[in-house]
Design a protein around this motif. Structure first.
Motif, PDB file in Angstrom:
ATOM      1  N   CYS A 169       0.527  -0.949   0.103  1.00 28.74           N
ATOM      2  CA  CYS A 169      -0.493  -0.272  -0.027  1.00 28.74           C
ATOM      3  C   CYS A 169       0.501   1.221  -0.054  1.00 28.74           C
ATOM      4  CB  CYS A 169      -0.974   0.555   1.152  1.00 28.74           C
ATOM      5  SG  CYS A 169      -2.060  -1.431   0.912  1.00 28.74           S
ATOM      6  N   ASP A 170       2.363   1.285  -0.218  1.00 31.01           N
ATOM      7  CA  ASP A 170       2.917   2.291   0.170  1.00 31.01           C
ATOM      8  C   ASP A 170       3.397   3.294  -1.488  1.00 31.01           C
ATOM      9  OD1 ASP A 170       2.627   2.576   2.877  1.00 31.01           O
ATOM     10  OD2 ASP A 170       4.976   1.238   3.097  1.00 31.01           O
ATOM     11  N   ASN A 204      13.249  -6.528  -8.110  1.00 30.63           N
ATOM     12  CA  ASN A 204      11.979  -5.897  -8.180  1.00 30.63           C
ATOM     13  C   ASN A 204      11.430  -5.372  -8.087  1.00 30.63           C
ATOM     14  OD1 ASN A 204      10.564  -5.002 -10.866  1.00 30.63           O
ATOM     15  ND2 ASN A 204       9.463  -7.258 -11.345  1.00 30.63           N
ATOM     16  N   MET A 205      11.845  -3.847  -7.573  1.00 31.27           N
ATOM     17  CA  MET A 205      10.494  -3.089  -6.614  1.00 31.27           C
ATOM     18  C   MET A 205       9.796  -2.829  -7.852  1.00 31.27           C
ATOM     19  SD  MET A 205      12.714  -1.657  -3.188  1.00 31.27           S
ATOM     20  CE  MET A 205      10.841  -1.335  -2.854  1.00 31.27           C
ATOM     21  N   GLU A 206      10.126  -2.451  -8.513  1.00 33.98           N
ATOM     22  CA  GLU A 206       9.713  -1.081  -9.570  1.00 33.98           C
ATOM     23  C   GLU A 206       8.510  -1.672 -10.024  1.00 33.98           C
ATOM     24  OE1 GLU A 206      10.296   1.870 -10.418  1.00 33.98           O
ATOM     25  OE2 GLU A 206      12.075   1.495  -9.086  1.00 33.98           O
ATOM     26  N   LYS A 207       6.922  -0.905  -9.861  1.00 32.43           N
ATOM     27  CA  LYS A 207       5.319  -1.177  -9.488  1.00 32.43           C
ATOM     28  C   LYS A 207       5.008  -0.944 -10.872  1.00 32.43           C
ATOM     29  CE  LYS A 207       3.793  -0.869  -4.389  1.00 32.43           C
ATOM     30  NZ  LYS A 207       2.907   0.198  -4.026  1.00 32.43           N
ATOM     31  N   ALA A 208       3.958  -1.255 -11.627  1.00 29.41           N
ATOM     32  CA  ALA A 208       3.115  -1.082 -13.074  1.00 29.41           C
ATOM     33  C   ALA A 208       2.333   0.068 -11.855  1.00 29.41           C
ATOM     34  CB  ALA A 208       2.404  -2.384 -13.077  1.00 29.41           C
ATOM     35  N   GLU A 209       1.895   0.635 -13.201  1.00 30.25           N
ATOM     36  CA  GLU A 209       1.229   2.640 -13.115  1.00 30.25           C
ATOM     37  C   GLU A 209       0.426   1.765 -11.869  1.00 30.25           C
ATOM     38  OE1 GLU A 209      -0.237   5.945 -15.834  1.00 30.25           O
ATOM     39  OE2 GLU A 209       0.589   4.432 -16.185  1.00 30.25           O
ATOM     40  N   ASP A 210      -0.519   0.700 -12.771  1.00 31.35           N
ATOM     41  CA  ASP A 210      -2.149   0.287 -12.039  1.00 31.35           C
ATOM     42  C   ASP A 210      -2.050  -0.164 -10.253  1.00 31.35           C
ATOM     43  OD1 ASP A 210      -0.751  -2.078 -12.222  1.00 31.35           O
ATOM     44  OD2 ASP A 210      -2.780  -2.765 -12.946  1.00 31.35           O
ATOM     45  N   GLU A 211      -0.561  -0.623 -10.379  1.00 30.77           N
ATOM     46  CA  GLU A 211      -0.267  -1.112  -8.832  1.00 30.77           C
ATOM     47  C   GLU A 211       0.305  -0.154  -7.530  1.00 30.77           C
ATOM     48  OE1 GLU A 211       1.598  -4.964  -9.062  1.00 30.77           O
ATOM     49  OE2 GLU A 211       3.157  -3.747  -9.610  1.00 30.77           O
ATOM     50  N   GLU A 212       0.740   0.699  -8.478  1.00 33.28           N
ATOM     51  CA  GLU A 212       1.261   2.214  -7.838  1.00 33.28           C
ATOM     52  C   GLU A 212      -0.108   2.991  -7.578  1.00 33.28           C
ATOM     53  OE1 GLU A 212       4.153   4.914  -6.391  1.00 33.28           O
ATOM     54  OE2 GLU A 212       3.571   2.659  -7.497  1.00 33.28           O
ATOM     55  N   GLN A 222      -0.272  16.897   1.283  1.00 28.17           N
ATOM     56  CA  GLN A 222       0.892  17.105   2.151  1.00 28.17           C
ATOM     57  C   GLN A 222       0.865  15.462   2.250  1.00 28.17           C
ATOM     58  OE1 GLN A 222      -0.525  20.174   4.873  1.00 28.17           O
ATOM     59  NE2 GLN A 222       0.099  21.977   4.053  1.00 28.17           N
ATOM     60  N   THR A 223      -0.486  15.102   2.660  1.00 31.72           N
ATOM     61  CA  THR A 223      -0.031  13.868   3.469  1.00 31.72           C
ATOM     62  C   THR A 223       0.526  13.127   1.998  1.00 31.72           C
ATOM     63  OG1 THR A 223      -1.805  14.045   4.579  1.00 31.72           O
ATOM     64  CG2 THR A 223      -1.777  12.027   4.418  1.00 31.72           C
ATOM     65  N   LEU A 224      -0.680  12.746   1.260  1.00 36.27           N
ATOM     66  CA  LEU A 224       0.282  11.855   0.194  1.00 36.27           C
ATOM     67  C   LEU A 224       0.630  12.110  -0.690  1.00 36.27           C
ATOM     68  CD1 LEU A 224      -3.691  11.907  -1.918  1.00 36.27           C
ATOM     69  CD2 LEU A 224      -2.939   9.930   0.276  1.00 36.27           C
ATOM     70  N   TYR A 225       1.793  13.399  -0.495  1.00 37.24           N
ATOM     71  CA  TYR A 225       2.664  14.118  -1.101  1.00 37.24           C
ATOM     72  C   TYR A 225       4.218  13.095  -0.128  1.00 37.24           C
ATOM     73  CZ  TYR A 225       7.185  16.561  -3.335  1.00 37.24           C
ATOM     74  OH  TYR A 225       7.920  17.259  -4.140  1.00 37.24           O
ATOM     75  N   ARG A 226       3.309  13.506   1.335  1.00 39.32           N
ATOM     76  CA  ARG A 226       4.865  12.743   2.305  1.00 39.32           C
ATOM     77  C   ARG A 226       5.015  11.680   1.988  1.00 39.32           C
ATOM     78  NH1 ARG A 226       2.488  16.725   5.492  1.00 39.32           N
ATOM     79  NH2 ARG A 226       1.481  15.079   6.722  1.00 39.32           N
ATOM     80  N   LYS A 227       4.390  10.470   1.397  1.00 35.65           N
ATOM     81  CA  LYS A 227       4.040   9.412   0.939  1.00 35.65           C
ATOM     82  C   LYS A 227       4.325   8.612  -0.341  1.00 35.65           C
ATOM     83  CE  LYS A 227       0.202   8.257   4.370  1.00 35.65           C
ATOM     84  NZ  LYS A 227       0.890   7.450   5.724  1.00 35.65           N
ATOM     85  N   GLY A 228       4.836   9.812  -0.587  1.00 36.33           N
ATOM     86  CA  GLY A 228       6.035   9.318  -2.178  1.00 36.33           C
ATOM     87  C   GLY A 228       4.813   9.760  -2.946  1.00 36.33           C
ATOM     88  N   PHE A 229       3.955   9.984  -3.220  1.00 33.40           N
ATOM     89  CA  PHE A 229       3.324  10.480  -4.341  1.00 33.40           C
ATOM     90  C   PHE A 229       3.600  11.578  -5.166  1.00 33.40           C
ATOM     91  CE2 PHE A 229       0.657   7.074  -2.208  1.00 33.40           C
ATOM     92  CZ  PHE A 229       0.889   6.320  -2.676  1.00 33.40           C
ATOM     93  N   THR A 230       3.343  11.604  -6.973  1.00 30.74           N
ATOM     94  CA  THR A 230       3.488  13.097  -7.350  1.00 30.74           C
ATOM     95  C   THR A 230       2.424  13.947  -7.221  1.00 30.74           C
ATOM     96  OG1 THR A 230       3.001  11.802  -9.575  1.00 30.74           O
ATOM     97  CG2 THR A 230       5.197  11.180  -9.192  1.00 30.74           C
TER      98      THR A 230
END
Length: 265
Positions: free
Chosen positions: A174-175, A206-214, A243-251
């Motif tokens: 979920c991260d 292989n940590m890269e997530k597919a776009e739909d997973e992200e 702010q919350t979602l940006y801190r969690k690493g999303f663009t």
């Protein structure tokens, strides 16, 4: 000079003997000390002999303490010294006990270090750096540690780090990829893996997530944040959510898209 008038075996410790001088109990000794000094009824003892007997018996008692301590598992010399010191054994006696333990090969820091590395390698998920620190805490010399760590091959350490990484990725789906990688790096560092080993493990995992997973992870985090800030005024709500979602690493682009989806519901 006092004379030994009686020698009797102790009831609870049959390897120890009570010595009576001039019809009075004086002290007890280990069987080995009794034999070494050839103690027997009618024997006279001067002050020097009494002092030497007491010293040898203290060594024997402390030696037995060390053997009991070693019987549970292998120990380093420093661990044995610490244990005897905690039992209030004097330093000269500790020195003699350690000498005897080495003599009979009950103590060998190099063998201990090798066995420790093999055990940690086969039964734990620790990296070399953590094992190195633990051996240093046990009083093992640096050059001995370096030789022992050769028992832990690079391939085996990498295999363990990859397995840890893959398990971590599954548990933290979920991260965002960015936050997951940061958390994973911190976890592997705590486990004692070097920077180079961590980067190699992450590359292999292989940590890269597919776009739909992200986006799925983002939607999960958005729902959590929404429940927390839903009652705020609209402007403040949007600011907190971003702010919350940006801190969690999303663009910001991803965040805007998901917030639009949420607004349309």
């Amino acid at each position: 000079m006092p004379i030994i008038t009686k020698i009797s075996i102790q009831q609870k410790k049959t390897d120890r003997y009570n010595i009576f001088l001039d019809e009075k109990y004086a002290f007890s000794v280990d069987e080995d000390v009794l034999i070494k000094h050839q103690l027997k009824k009618g024997m006279e003892l001067d002050e020097f002999q009494l002092s030497e007997i007491a010293y040898q018996d203290d060594i024997r008692k402390s030696y037995n303490l060390a053997i009991q301590y070693l019987s549970r598992r292998m120990r380093s010399e420093a661990e044995v010294r610490k244990h005897l010191k905690e039992k209030e054994v004097d330093e000269p006696i500790i020195q003699e006990v350690v000498h005897r333990l080495h003599q009979y090969r009950f103590l060998n820091d190099e063998e201990f270090a090798i066995a420790f590395v093999r055990t940690q390698m086969n039964t734990t998920d620790k990296g070399k750096e953590l094992i190195h620190r633990e051996l240093r805490e046990k009083g093992i010399l640096e050059n001995t540690i370096d030789r022992a760590l050769q028992e832990y091959p690079y391939e085996k350490e990498l295999e363990t780090a990859i397995a840890l990484s893959e398990k971590f990725v599954q548990k933290n789906s979920c991260d965002s990829s960015k936050i997951m990688k940061q958390k994973l790096e911190m976890m592997l560092t705590r486990k004692g893996y070097s920077f180079e080993m961590i980067q190699a493990a992450i590359a292999e995992a292989n940590m890269e997530k597919a776009e739909d997973e992200e986006m799925m992870a983002l939607r999960t985090q958005t729902e959590k944040a929404h429940r927390k800030y839903a009652n705020l005024p609209e402007f403040e709500y949007k600011q907190k959510m971003k702010q919350t979602l940006y801190r969690k690493g999303f663009t910001l682009e991803q965040i805007e898209l998901v917030l639009e989806e949420l607004a349309e519901k």
